[in-house]
Design a protein around this motif. Structure first.
Motif, PDB file in Angstrom:
ATOM      1  N   LEU A 271       3.899   6.248   0.665  1.00  0.00           N
ATOM      2  CA  LEU A 271       4.571   5.803  -0.551  1.00  0.00           C
ATOM      3  C   LEU A 271       5.813   4.983  -0.211  1.00  0.00           C
ATOM      4  CD1 LEU A 271       4.520   5.971  -3.639  1.00  0.00           C
ATOM      5  CD2 LEU A 271       5.866   8.043  -3.465  1.00  0.00           C
ATOM      6  N   ASP A 272       6.530   5.385   0.833  1.00  0.00           N
ATOM      7  CA  ASP A 272       7.686   4.607   1.295  1.00  0.00           C
ATOM      8  C   ASP A 272       7.264   3.220   1.757  1.00  0.00           C
ATOM      9  OD1 ASP A 272       9.429   6.665   0.771  1.00  0.00           O
ATOM     10  OD2 ASP A 272       9.468   7.398   2.842  1.00  0.00           O
ATOM     11  N   ARG A 273       6.193   3.156   2.535  1.00  0.00           N
ATOM     12  CA  ARG A 273       5.708   1.863   3.030  1.00  0.00           C
ATOM     13  C   ARG A 273       5.290   0.958   1.886  1.00  0.00           C
ATOM     14  NH1 ARG A 273       2.038   4.593   7.599  1.00  0.00           N
ATOM     15  NH2 ARG A 273       3.672   4.972   9.120  1.00  0.00           N
ATOM     16  N   LEU A 274       4.563   1.506   0.931  1.00  0.00           N
ATOM     17  CA  LEU A 274       4.107   0.720  -0.209  1.00  0.00           C
ATOM     18  C   LEU A 274       5.289   0.229  -1.048  1.00  0.00           C
ATOM     19  CD1 LEU A 274       1.544  -0.308  -1.559  1.00  0.00           C
ATOM     20  CD2 LEU A 274       1.475   1.797  -2.876  1.00  0.00           C
ATOM     21  N   THR A 275       6.307   1.059  -1.173  1.00  0.00           N
ATOM     22  CA  THR A 275       7.499   0.663  -1.921  1.00  0.00           C
ATOM     23  C   THR A 275       8.241  -0.467  -1.203  1.00  0.00           C
ATOM     24  OG1 THR A 275       7.703   2.926  -2.739  1.00  0.00           O
ATOM     25  CG2 THR A 275       9.628   1.515  -2.964  1.00  0.00           C
ATOM     26  N   VAL A 276       8.359  -0.386   0.108  1.00  0.00           N
ATOM     27  CA  VAL A 276       9.031  -1.442   0.868  1.00  0.00           C
ATOM     28  C   VAL A 276       8.249  -2.746   0.797  1.00  0.00           C
ATOM     29  CG1 VAL A 276       9.689  -2.161   3.202  1.00  0.00           C
ATOM     30  CG2 VAL A 276      10.265   0.124   2.397  1.00  0.00           C
ATOM     31  N   ILE A 277       6.927  -2.680   0.928  1.00  0.00           N
ATOM     32  CA  ILE A 277       6.097  -3.883   0.843  1.00  0.00           C
ATOM     33  C   ILE A 277       6.225  -4.525  -0.533  1.00  0.00           C
ATOM     34  CG2 ILE A 277       3.705  -4.698   0.812  1.00  0.00           C
ATOM     35  CD1 ILE A 277       3.158  -2.604   3.031  1.00  0.00           C
ATOM     36  N   THR A 278       6.206  -3.706  -1.574  1.00  0.00           N
ATOM     37  CA  THR A 278       6.364  -4.234  -2.928  1.00  0.00           C
ATOM     38  C   THR A 278       7.747  -4.852  -3.110  1.00  0.00           C
ATOM     39  OG1 THR A 278       4.858  -2.521  -3.727  1.00  0.00           O
ATOM     40  CG2 THR A 278       6.175  -3.645  -5.369  1.00  0.00           C
ATOM     41  N   GLY A 279       8.759  -4.237  -2.536  1.00  0.00           N
ATOM     42  CA  GLY A 279      10.107  -4.790  -2.617  1.00  0.00           C
ATOM     43  C   GLY A 279      10.227  -6.131  -1.918  1.00  0.00           C
ATOM     44  N   VAL A 280       9.556  -6.280  -0.782  1.00  0.00           N
ATOM     45  CA  VAL A 280       9.575  -7.559  -0.062  1.00  0.00           C
ATOM     46  C   VAL A 280       8.859  -8.636  -0.878  1.00  0.00           C
ATOM     47  CG1 VAL A 280       8.701  -8.750   1.994  1.00  0.00           C
ATOM     48  CG2 VAL A 280       9.838  -6.543   2.224  1.00  0.00           C
ATOM     49  N   ILE A 281       7.728  -8.283  -1.475  1.00  0.00           N
ATOM     50  CA  ILE A 281       7.006  -9.238  -2.332  1.00  0.00           C
ATOM     51  C   ILE A 281       7.878  -9.644  -3.514  1.00  0.00           C
ATOM     52  CG2 ILE A 281       5.038  -9.466  -3.911  1.00  0.00           C
ATOM     53  CD1 ILE A 281       3.460  -7.702  -1.932  1.00  0.00           C
ATOM     54  N   TRP A 282       8.572  -8.672  -4.107  1.00  0.00           N
ATOM     55  CA  TRP A 282       9.464  -8.957  -5.234  1.00  0.00           C
ATOM     56  C   TRP A 282      10.575  -9.912  -4.815  1.00  0.00           C
ATOM     57  CZ3 TRP A 282      14.626  -7.930  -6.290  1.00  0.00           C
ATOM     58  CH2 TRP A 282      15.008  -8.014  -7.634  1.00  0.00           C
ATOM     59  N   LEU A 283      11.173  -9.662  -3.648  1.00  0.00           N
ATOM     60  CA  LEU A 283      12.247 -10.505  -3.151  1.00  0.00           C
ATOM     61  C   LEU A 283      11.767 -11.928  -2.851  1.00  0.00           C
ATOM     62  CD1 LEU A 283      15.242 -10.554  -2.252  1.00  0.00           C
ATOM     63  CD2 LEU A 283      14.421 -10.015   0.037  1.00  0.00           C
ATOM     64  N   VAL A 284      10.584 -12.053  -2.257  1.00  0.00           N
ATOM     65  CA  VAL A 284      10.026 -13.374  -1.972  1.00  0.00           C
ATOM     66  C   VAL A 284       9.768 -14.143  -3.268  1.00  0.00           C
ATOM     67  CG1 VAL A 284       7.964 -14.543  -1.065  1.00  0.00           C
ATOM     68  CG2 VAL A 284       9.079 -12.764   0.277  1.00  0.00           C
TER      69      VAL A 284
END
Length: 76
Positions: A52-65
């Motif tokens: 869940l942490d990994r998925l949250t970080v990946i989603t955050g990176v996509i959001w930032l991009v």
């Protein structure tokens, strides 16, 4: 192109909200209000929490991009 990035931003934002609310609370937050007892019994696995942490970080990176891309594309 701007429309596609805007849609990706909206989807990433909604997914981010959902993922943050799914995290196990450290006590007294929104996660306790939305069934803290249920999550403490079934969500205590460290593997589940790590994924869940990994998925949250990946989603955050996509959001930032998406935010940076829209900022660069819509700049005057």
């Amino acid at each position: 192109m701007v429309l596609g990035i805007s849609i990706a931003l909206i989807l990433a934002s909604l997914l981010m909200i959902l993922l943050v609310l799914m995290h196990k609370g450290k006590g007294g937050g929104l996660s306790d209000m939305f069934g803290g007892g249920f999550s403490s019994n079934f969500g205590g696995s460290s593997v589940v929490e790590r994924n869940l942490d990994r998925l949250t970080v990946i989603t955050g990176v996509i959001w930032l991009v998406c935010i940076v891309a829209l900022g660069l594309l819509l700049r005057p």
